[in-house]
Motif scaffolding. Structure first.
Motif, PDB file in Angstrom:
ATOM      1  N   SER A  50       0.865  -1.179   0.000  1.00 51.49           N
ATOM      2  CA  SER A  50       0.000   0.000   0.000  1.00 51.49           C
ATOM      3  C   SER A  50       0.900   1.226   0.000  1.00 51.49           C
ATOM      4  O   SER A  50       1.758   1.372   0.878  1.00 51.49           O
ATOM      5  N   VAL A  51       0.714   2.102  -0.965  1.00 53.38           N
ATOM      6  CA  VAL A  51       1.572   3.278  -1.108  1.00 53.38           C
ATOM      7  C   VAL A  51       0.744   4.526  -0.818  1.00 53.38           C
ATOM      8  O   VAL A  51      -0.354   4.697  -1.381  1.00 53.38           O
ATOM      9  N   VAL A  52       1.258   5.380   0.055  1.00 59.64           N
ATOM     10  CA  VAL A  52       0.550   6.599   0.444  1.00 59.64           C
ATOM     11  C   VAL A  52       1.498   7.796   0.396  1.00 59.64           C
ATOM     12  O   VAL A  52       2.696   7.650   0.619  1.00 59.64           O
ATOM     13  N   PRO A  53       0.969   8.987   0.112  1.00 55.88           N
ATOM     14  CA  PRO A  53       1.817  10.188   0.146  1.00 55.88           C
ATOM     15  C   PRO A  53       2.372  10.467   1.554  1.00 55.88           C
ATOM     16  O   PRO A  53       3.557  10.728   1.717  1.00 55.88           O
ATOM     17  N   SER A  54       1.502  10.423   2.596  1.00 56.78           N
ATOM     18  CA  SER A  54       1.952  10.661   3.966  1.00 56.78           C
ATOM     19  C   SER A  54       0.926  10.118   4.948  1.00 56.78           C
ATOM     20  O   SER A  54      -0.264  10.422   4.836  1.00 56.78           O
ATOM     21  N   VAL A  55       1.382   9.328   5.931  1.00 55.15           N
ATOM     22  CA  VAL A  55       0.463   8.768   6.919  1.00 55.15           C
ATOM     23  C   VAL A  55      -0.205   9.851   7.769  1.00 55.15           C
ATOM     24  O   VAL A  55      -1.200   9.578   8.432  1.00 55.15           O
ATOM     25  N   VAL A  79       1.838  -7.282   4.609  1.00 55.46           N
ATOM     26  CA  VAL A  79       1.310  -5.988   4.180  1.00 55.46           C
ATOM     27  C   VAL A  79       2.311  -4.904   4.562  1.00 55.46           C
ATOM     28  O   VAL A  79       2.690  -4.762   5.723  1.00 55.46           O
ATOM     29  N   LEU A  80       2.751  -4.165   3.540  1.00 53.39           N
ATOM     30  CA  LEU A  80       3.671  -3.047   3.730  1.00 53.39           C
ATOM     31  C   LEU A  80       2.959  -1.752   3.347  1.00 53.39           C
ATOM     32  O   LEU A  80       2.223  -1.724   2.356  1.00 53.39           O
ATOM     33  N   THR A  81       3.180  -0.705   4.099  1.00 51.34           N
ATOM     34  CA  THR A  81       2.753   0.632   3.703  1.00 51.34           C
ATOM     35  C   THR A  81       4.020   1.432   3.459  1.00 51.34           C
ATOM     36  O   THR A  81       4.881   1.526   4.335  1.00 51.34           O
ATOM     37  N   VAL A  82       4.126   1.987   2.253  1.00 58.08           N
ATOM     38  CA  VAL A  82       5.309   2.740   1.853  1.00 58.08           C
ATOM     39  C   VAL A  82       4.934   4.214   1.710  1.00 58.08           C
ATOM     40  O   VAL A  82       3.929   4.549   1.068  1.00 58.08           O
ATOM     41  N   SER A  83       5.738   5.085   2.303  1.00 62.44           N
ATOM     42  CA  SER A  83       5.591   6.531   2.115  1.00 62.44           C
ATOM     43  C   SER A  83       6.988   7.150   2.215  1.00 62.44           C
ATOM     44  O   SER A  83       7.952   6.457   2.522  1.00 62.44           O
ATOM     45  N   VAL A  84       7.072   8.445   1.974  1.00 61.52           N
ATOM     46  CA  VAL A  84       8.354   9.134   2.161  1.00 61.52           C
ATOM     47  C   VAL A  84       8.434   9.816   3.523  1.00 61.52           C
ATOM     48  O   VAL A  84       9.368  10.562   3.790  1.00 61.52           O
ATOM     49  N   ASP A  85       7.463   9.522   4.395  1.00 56.25           N
ATOM     50  CA  ASP A  85       7.565  10.023   5.767  1.00 56.25           C
ATOM     51  C   ASP A  85       8.855   9.489   6.391  1.00 56.25           C
ATOM     52  O   ASP A  85       9.289   8.378   6.078  1.00 56.25           O
ATOM     53  N   LEU A  86       9.446  10.253   7.273  1.00 54.98           N
ATOM     54  CA  LEU A  86      10.631   9.774   7.974  1.00 54.98           C
ATOM     55  C   LEU A  86      10.266   8.560   8.830  1.00 54.98           C
ATOM     56  O   LEU A  86       9.157   8.497   9.369  1.00 54.98           O
ATOM     57  N   THR A 104       5.119  -0.305   8.287  1.00 55.45           N
ATOM     58  CA  THR A 104       5.354   0.940   7.568  1.00 55.45           C
ATOM     59  C   THR A 104       6.846   1.048   7.270  1.00 55.45           C
ATOM     60  O   THR A 104       7.685   0.736   8.130  1.00 55.45           O
ATOM     61  N   VAL A 105       7.145   1.453   6.050  1.00 53.00           N
ATOM     62  CA  VAL A 105       8.531   1.619   5.619  1.00 53.00           C
ATOM     63  C   VAL A 105       8.676   2.950   4.889  1.00 53.00           C
ATOM     64  O   VAL A 105       7.740   3.429   4.257  1.00 53.00           O
ATOM     65  N   SER A 106       9.871   3.526   5.009  1.00 49.20           N
ATOM     66  CA  SER A 106      10.130   4.850   4.455  1.00 49.20           C
ATOM     67  C   SER A 106      10.989   4.776   3.193  1.00 49.20           C
ATOM     68  O   SER A 106      12.033   4.128   3.181  1.00 49.20           O
ATOM     69  N   ASP A 107      10.537   5.480   2.166  1.00 49.58           N
ATOM     70  CA  ASP A 107      11.286   5.605   0.916  1.00 49.58           C
ATOM     71  C   ASP A 107      11.945   6.979   0.828  1.00 49.58           C
ATOM     72  O   ASP A 107      12.348   7.429  -0.235  1.00 49.58           O
ATOM     73  N   HIS A 108      12.061   7.646   1.981  1.00 47.08           N
ATOM     74  CA  HIS A 108      12.572   9.015   2.021  1.00 47.08           C
ATOM     75  C   HIS A 108      14.012   9.124   1.528  1.00 47.08           C
ATOM     76  O   HIS A 108      14.354  10.064   0.814  1.00 47.08           O
ATOM     77  N   ARG A 109      14.837   8.157   1.889  1.00 43.89           N
ATOM     78  CA  ARG A 109      16.273   8.284   1.628  1.00 43.89           C
ATOM     79  C   ARG A 109      16.601   8.432   0.147  1.00 43.89           C
ATOM     80  O   ARG A 109      17.250   9.378  -0.255  1.00 43.89           O
ATOM     81  N   ASP A 110      16.167   7.493  -0.681  1.00 41.77           N
ATOM     82  CA  ASP A 110      16.581   7.584  -2.092  1.00 41.77           C
ATOM     83  C   ASP A 110      15.483   7.266  -3.103  1.00 41.77           C
ATOM     84  O   ASP A 110      15.775   7.091  -4.284  1.00 41.77           O
ATOM     85  N   LEU A 111      14.237   7.200  -2.659  1.00 37.85           N
ATOM     86  CA  LEU A 111      13.093   6.952  -3.558  1.00 37.85           C
ATOM     87  C   LEU A 111      13.258   5.652  -4.356  1.00 37.85           C
ATOM     88  O   LEU A 111      12.782   5.541  -5.477  1.00 37.85           O
ATOM     89  N   SER A 112      13.915   4.667  -3.763  1.00 35.89           N
ATOM     90  CA  SER A 112      14.163   3.385  -4.430  1.00 35.89           C
ATOM     91  C   SER A 112      12.861   2.702  -4.843  1.00 35.89           C
ATOM     92  O   SER A 112      12.710   2.265  -5.984  1.00 35.89           O
ATOM     93  N   PHE A 113      11.913   2.608  -3.918  1.00 34.39           N
ATOM     94  CA  PHE A 113      10.625   1.992  -4.251  1.00 34.39           C
ATOM     95  C   PHE A 113       9.884   2.838  -5.273  1.00 34.39           C
ATOM     96  O   PHE A 113       9.391   2.331  -6.284  1.00 34.39           O
TER      97      PHE A 113
END
Length: 166
Positions: A50-55, A79-86, A104-113
């Protein structure tokens, strides 16, 4: 590429659009404790991503809570929730919201996902709302790029796809 708007404004998605039948691209995101998480870490399991802009926003909050409820009923589905939140913000939000069945996992560092799945909104440096189901052989079996970023995804279709995946 998928056509997506955010609050009615068109956005440019960066990365490669993923389609049903594709081999799921690997990625590296960060867990709430800053440890790396990859698709390979859940090899052999069905994944609902599940991908969201921000939780910290209403629809994202509701989406994560809904998949958290559903995750408790799904066997052998991660079930993973991915956002760029820290990661720190995700951890704090999960504790406050009582989220225990979704990671919940963060893609903030390098937008890999985001780049691997074609969901980086260039203008906002946020991820576009979307849902992916990846089966135990790493094949994508369900894809939804939500056309308007402030709308909810099709929860029922995603959940049924996760149940049907092997």
């Amino acid at each position: 590429m998928a056509s997506v708007t955010f609050k009615g404004n068109p956005v440019t998605l960066i990365g490669t659009e993923v389609k049903v039948g594709d081999k799921a691209p690997n990625f590296t995101v960060l867990a709430n404790d800053l440890s790396p998480v990859t698709l390979e870490d859940t090899k052999g399991q069905v994944r609902l991503i599940s991908v969201v802009p921000s939780v910290d926003t209403g629809v994202c909050d509701a989406q994560t809570r809904r998949f958290n409820e559903e995750a408790a009923k799904l066997d052998n589905v991660k079930v993973l929730t991915v956002s760029v939140d820290l990661p720190f913000a995700q951890k704090r939000w999960c504790a406050a919201a009582g989220i225990e069945n979704v990671q919940t996992v963060s893609d903030h560092r390098d937008l890999s996902f985001g780049e691997a799945y074609g969901v980086v909104m260039q203008e906002l440096r946020l991820l576009a709302r979307s849902v992916f189901v990846v089966d135990s052989t790493d094949t994508v079996t369900y894809v939804e790029y939500v056309s308007e970023g402030t709308d909810h995804p099709n929860y029922e279709a995603a959940i049924e796809a996760a149940k049907a995946a092997k």
